[in-house]
Write a protein that holds these residues in place. Structure first.
Motif, mmCIF file in Angstrom:
data_model
loop_
_atom_site.group_PDB
_atom_site.id
_atom_site.type_symbol
_atom_site.label_atom_id
_atom_site.label_comp_id
_atom_site.label_asym_id
_atom_site.label_seq_id
_atom_site.Cartn_x
_atom_site.Cartn_y
_atom_site.Cartn_z
ATOM 1 N N ARG A 12 0.843 -1.196 0.000
ATOM 2 C CA ARG A 12 0.000 0.000 0.000
ATOM 3 C C ARG A 12 0.873 1.239 0.000
ATOM 4 O O ARG A 12 1.822 1.351 0.755
ATOM 5 C CB ARG A 12 -0.878 0.036 1.256
ATOM 6 C CG ARG A 12 -2.175 -0.711 1.138
ATOM 7 C CD ARG A 12 -3.107 -0.329 2.266
ATOM 8 N NE ARG A 12 -2.595 -0.707 3.580
ATOM 9 C CZ ARG A 12 -2.715 0.044 4.670
ATOM 10 N NH1 ARG A 12 -3.265 1.244 4.598
ATOM 11 N NH2 ARG A 12 -2.250 -0.377 5.832
ATOM 12 N N THR A 13 0.513 2.189 -0.837
ATOM 13 C CA THR A 13 1.255 3.464 -0.880
ATOM 14 C C THR A 13 0.372 4.638 -0.487
ATOM 15 O O THR A 13 0.854 5.752 -0.319
ATOM 16 C CB THR A 13 1.807 3.710 -2.292
ATOM 17 O OG1 THR A 13 0.736 3.669 -3.240
ATOM 18 C CG2 THR A 13 2.845 2.643 -2.655
ATOM 19 N N GLU A 14 -0.941 4.403 -0.355
ATOM 20 C CA GLU A 14 -1.873 5.449 0.072
ATOM 21 C C GLU A 14 -2.356 5.137 1.478
ATOM 22 O O GLU A 14 -2.579 3.974 1.830
ATOM 23 C CB GLU A 14 -3.079 5.525 -0.868
ATOM 24 C CG GLU A 14 -2.750 6.046 -2.248
ATOM 25 C CD GLU A 14 -4.014 6.213 -3.070
ATOM 26 O OE1 GLU A 14 -4.247 7.328 -3.555
ATOM 27 O OE2 GLU A 14 -4.768 5.229 -3.204
ATOM 28 N N ALA A 19 -8.258 6.539 1.601
ATOM 29 C CA ALA A 19 -7.553 5.461 0.916
ATOM 30 C C ALA A 19 -8.054 4.103 1.391
ATOM 31 O O ALA A 19 -8.224 3.170 0.588
ATOM 32 C CB ALA A 19 -6.050 5.583 1.167
ATOM 33 N N ARG A 22 -11.312 3.275 -0.279
ATOM 34 C CA ARG A 22 -11.116 2.872 -1.675
ATOM 35 C C ARG A 22 -10.616 1.425 -1.755
ATOM 36 O O ARG A 22 -11.025 0.663 -2.641
ATOM 37 C CB ARG A 22 -10.133 3.819 -2.370
ATOM 38 C CG ARG A 22 -10.709 5.185 -2.678
ATOM 39 C CD ARG A 22 -9.806 5.981 -3.609
ATOM 40 N NE ARG A 22 -8.561 6.365 -2.959
ATOM 41 C CZ ARG A 22 -8.419 7.471 -2.226
ATOM 42 N NH1 ARG A 22 -9.449 8.272 -2.030
ATOM 43 N NH2 ARG A 22 -7.245 7.768 -1.693
#
Length: 217
Positions: A12-14, A19, A22
């Motif tokens: 995960r980067t968000e 986030a 989503r």
């Protein structure tokens, strides 16, 4: 022994609530992997597959993360939606083969006690230490035919091989009581409570009468 299940995972980067929403809308579960002195690794896990895996207590997960070596992990904390039961977030603890871990293992009662008895289960799970790859799925305790007055403590059961309990051996797991005695005690408590209610009502009526006269004046 609990199963070992392979779960594909994504980095995960968000971050943040938006986030996370989503990720869930994409049928995935936000997760964080940590332990053994490593930096936390933020992941997204396949929703349905992870939900099925976590139905099993103390399931051992093998996480397949692109660009990372496969990691063994145990669920440490699982957050679920209170209404739907869907997974909202999972904390995962890195473990290694041969490592000892302390986990809560469900206690399952087998059989039925003698007639006219009531079974009082004090412990529904037992904290035990076991090899991370050999955690028992459950601890079975037989109550078949047990008479009233029987008590089963930790010292009375045989733990799965390789498992140890670090608490007091006299810790009570289940007690068998005589149903008639409990019914009598409940009846006596109910009569006593009813007597207290009648007495309180009579006192209230006396007090209320005086108050009423005062109001009429």
């Amino acid at each position: 022994m609990a199963d070992e299940i392979l779960i594909p995972a994504e980095i995960r980067t968000e971050f943040g609530k938006g986030a996370a929403r989503r990720i869930r809308r994409a049928d995935k579960v936000p997760a964080v992997l940590y332990g053994h002195g490593t930096d936390p690794l933020h992941l997204a896990l396949p929703g349905h597959q992870t939900l099925l895996a976590l139905r099993q207590a103390n399931v051992l997960l093998t996480l397949d993360v692109p660009g990372e070596q496969k990691r063994l992990a145990l669920p440490k904390q699982v957050q679920r939606d209170v209404l739907t039961g869907f997974l909202e977030h999972v904390d995962l603890l890195i473990v290694k083969r041969g490592e000892k871990v302390t986990v809560e293992v469900p206690v399952v009662l087998l059989g039925e006690a003698a007639s006219d008895t009531l079974v009082n289960q004090d412990l529904t799970s037992l904290p035990i230490e076991a090899d991370a790859t050999k955690i028992p799925e459950q601890i079975e305790v037989s109550i078949e035919g047990l008479e009233a007055g029987t008590q089963i403590t930790v010292a009375d059961i045989t733990l799965p091989e390789g498992s140890t309990f670090n608490g007091e051996p006299e810790t009570l797991i289940v007690g068998i009581n005589e149903a008639a005695e409990l019914d009598t005690e409940s009846s006596a408590e109910g009569e006593e409570a009813e007597g207290d209610l009648v007495e309180a009502t009579e006192e209230g009526e006396t007090t209320g009468g005086g108050s009423s006269e005062g109001e009429s004046e």
